[in-house]
Design an enzyme around this catalytic site. Structure first.
Site, PDB file in Angstrom:
ATOM      1  N   HIS A  50       0.829  -1.214   0.000  1.00  0.00           N
ATOM      2  CA  HIS A  50       0.000   0.000   0.000  1.00  0.00           C
ATOM      3  C   HIS A  50       0.867   1.269   0.000  1.00  0.00           C
ATOM      4  O   HIS A  50       0.418   2.314   0.440  1.00  0.00           O
ATOM      5  CB  HIS A  50      -0.953   0.046   1.203  1.00  0.00           C
ATOM      6  CG  HIS A  50      -1.697  -1.232   1.435  1.00  0.00           C
ATOM      7  ND1 HIS A  50      -2.958  -1.464   0.936  1.00  0.00           N
ATOM      8  CD2 HIS A  50      -1.339  -2.369   2.100  1.00  0.00           C
ATOM      9  CE1 HIS A  50      -3.364  -2.674   1.293  1.00  0.00           C
ATOM     10  NE2 HIS A  50      -2.392  -3.249   1.991  1.00  0.00           N
ATOM     11  N   SER A  69      14.937  21.640 -15.958  1.00  0.00           N
ATOM     12  CA  SER A  69      13.770  22.475 -16.212  1.00  0.00           C
ATOM     13  C   SER A  69      14.235  23.795 -16.802  1.00  0.00           C
ATOM     14  O   SER A  69      15.305  24.295 -16.446  1.00  0.00           O
ATOM     15  CB  SER A  69      13.031  22.715 -14.891  1.00  0.00           C
ATOM     16  OG  SER A  69      12.273  23.906 -14.960  1.00  0.00           O
ATOM     17  N   LYS A 124      16.135  21.700 -10.780  1.00  0.00           N
ATOM     18  CA  LYS A 124      15.481  20.452 -11.154  1.00  0.00           C
ATOM     19  C   LYS A 124      16.381  19.474 -11.904  1.00  0.00           C
ATOM     20  O   LYS A 124      17.157  19.847 -12.753  1.00  0.00           O
ATOM     21  CB  LYS A 124      14.251  20.731 -12.034  1.00  0.00           C
ATOM     22  CG  LYS A 124      13.086  21.395 -11.329  1.00  0.00           C
ATOM     23  CD  LYS A 124      12.481  20.562 -10.216  1.00  0.00           C
ATOM     24  CE  LYS A 124      11.681  19.395 -10.733  1.00  0.00           C
ATOM     25  NZ  LYS A 124      10.450  19.804 -11.390  1.00  0.00           N
ATOM     26  N   GLU A 157       9.897   8.253 -16.723  1.00  0.00           N
ATOM     27  CA  GLU A 157       8.561   8.813 -16.961  1.00  0.00           C
ATOM     28  C   GLU A 157       8.076   8.481 -18.371  1.00  0.00           C
ATOM     29  O   GLU A 157       6.932   8.093 -18.581  1.00  0.00           O
ATOM     30  CB  GLU A 157       8.584  10.331 -16.780  1.00  0.00           C
ATOM     31  CG  GLU A 157       8.759  10.777 -15.339  1.00  0.00           C
ATOM     32  CD  GLU A 157       8.879  12.293 -15.246  1.00  0.00           C
ATOM     33  OE1 GLU A 157       7.861  12.970 -15.422  1.00  0.00           O
ATOM     34  OE2 GLU A 157       9.996  12.784 -15.016  1.00  0.00           O
TER      35      GLU A 157
END
Ligand code: ARG
Length: 462
Positions: free
Chosen positions: A157, A278, A284, A291
């Site tokens: 979980h 970024s 970043k 992804e």
């Protein structure tokens, strides 16, 4: 002679938009080598059976070699008015060698031709996927060996559950990719039958030798039913299904890498070469590759759904709907192969923050099950032990402290059977080392599994 190989029956030309809409060359041109190999095998068989004269067969072979060379050197132009790779190649062959080129299509239809080409092409692409899977598994086994004793929290979980070893976690993916490997192998084996000779749907009136063409093209045997041979696209659906499951596995792995690389987890760092920054936020470093791979699963599964719907309720035999088959499966295999490649190249450069992982492994009361197990060893029924440890966790949250930091008074308050020795013995190292059986997370077991996988992968025998 009309521009179309089928023009004889027609009075009016094809609508110009339909011409472009109908064409599949932008998708099927990549099967040119398979189309040529299939035509050569067919021509040789027609020659051997006395259906074509030997000098025509020789001219066809030579002409096809020229076409192949023209395509590979970039001088060949595919024409959309010739619809597909098959008619483009045949027309060019006829330009080059005249009437012999027109005889090639004896005892053949584009229906058995396209089915044969697609199986041949996908057979090669399927092998590429197997190679990539094998490479990725080897990379994972090497990493697992290096991290056989690296301790991290295991989750259920997405809540801390029990400590595990990173090596054990990585080997879970080796198991998944092994089943993917098996699914591709199965699909490739099942589809390795040759449709050639089925012609349009019913077979041919000539005394063709289907065993010969099947053998020449490396198929196990000819398809045994001509209607099935030209109608079947389940080999494509099977490859899409195998691709989908593999992409889903990669997406789960991706998700974990993304979480692990976040500032909040800080478990890993992926190499710069596989991340981007970024344009506005200078701090970043984004895990773009996992992804993107996670995103690829969507389109690959989409391809499977699309193809299932395309085939649903189609009557036998060939229907033009089936021209839609190649785009989905080519796209799926291209993207799956790319995903496997990126993972295989990226993971060896992954940095692991072992100290952070270890710290996280010890938090969240991850040793609670082991405390319950200690009570059971002292003769307490598991359900009672569970209750005692549950109360201990509640007390620790309230204090706050960790389970191993409870004192004698805390233990006594909860249950007389709970001893200080039991709580003080709790360490994440002992927790993982104790799970020392087949399939368990203990470092010793991880090393055994790594050795098993190394032997299997070296022998290419999974
Ligand atoms: N381009 C077609 C396809 O990919 C080839 C088969 C065409 N056959 C036909 N009867 N129209 O499906």
């Amino acid at each position: 002679m009309s521009d179309k190989p089928w023009g004889g029956r027609f009075d009016a030309p094809t609508d110009s938009f339909v011409e472009a809409f109908n064409a599949s060359t932008h998708v099927d041109a990549r099967m040119y080598a398979e189309d040529i190999a299939g035509s050569k095998a067919h021509a040789s068989m027609l020659g051997a059976q006395g259906i074509l004269r030997q000098h025509d067969v020789a001219a066809i072979h030579q002409g096809l070699d020229t076409v192949l060379q023209e395509i590979e050197s970039g001088t060949f132009t595919f024409k959309i008015e010739l619809e597909d790779v098959h008619m483009n190649i045949e027309r060019r062959l006829t330009e080059l060698i005249g009437d012999a080129g027109k005889r090639l299509h004896t005892a053949r239809s584009r229906n058995d031709q396209v089915a044969t080409d697609t199986r041949l092409y996908l057979r090669a692409r399927g092998q590429d996927i197997l190679t990539r899977l094998h490479t990725l598994q080897s990379v994972l086994v090497t990493l697992a060996k290096a991290h056989h004793a690296t301790i991290m929290p295991g989750f259920t979980h997405l809540q801390t559950a029990q400590p595990v070893t990173l090596g054990h976690h990585l080997l879970a993916y080796v198991e998944m990719f092994s089943r993917d490997y098996g699914r591709f192998q199965d699909a490739l084996k099942r589809m390795n039958q040759c449709p050639l000779g089925s012609a349009a749907l019913a077979g041919s009136t000539f005394t063709i030798d289907r065993e010969a063409t099947a053998h020449a093209l490396g198929f196990d045997m000819p398809c045994q039913n001509s209607l099935d041979a030209v109608s079947d696209r389940d080999f494509i659906i099977e490859l899409l299904a195998a691709s989908s499951l593999c992409a889903i596995h990669l997406s789960r792995f991706s998700e974990e890498l993304i979480l692990w690389m976040s500032a909040q987890f800080h478990f890993i760092d992926l190499p710069d070469a596989f991340c981007t920054g970024s344009s506005i936020m200078p701090q970043k470093k984004n895990p773009d590759m996992p992804e993107l791979v996670r995103g690829k699963a969507g389109r690959i599964v989409g391809g499977l759904m699309g193809m299932l719907m395309t085939m649903k309720s189609l009557p036998l035999a060939y229907n033009k709907d089936m021209q839609e088959d190649k785009e989905a499966v080519f796209d799926a295999l291209d993207n799956l192969e790319g995903s496997l490649r990126v993972f295989g190249d990226m993971l060896p450069g992954m940095k692991v923050d072992q100290a952070t992982m270890l710290k996280a492994a010890g938090s969240g009361f991850s040793t609670a099950t082991d405390l319950a197990d200690a009570l059971v060893r002292a003769g307490i029924p598991f359900r009672d032990a569970h209750e005692i440890v549950g109360k201990s966790v509640a007390l620790c949250i309230q204090k706050p402290c960790e389970l191993h930091e409870m004192n004698a008074e805390d233990c006594l308050r909860i249950d007389a059977r709970l001893t200080l020795a039991m709580v003080q013995a709790l360490s994440v190292e002992d927790c993982v080392a104790a799970r020392d059986h087949v399939g368990g997370t203990a470092p010793a077991q991880v090393l055994k599994q790594c050795a098993r996988w190394e032997a299997l992968l070296n022998a290419k025998e999974q």
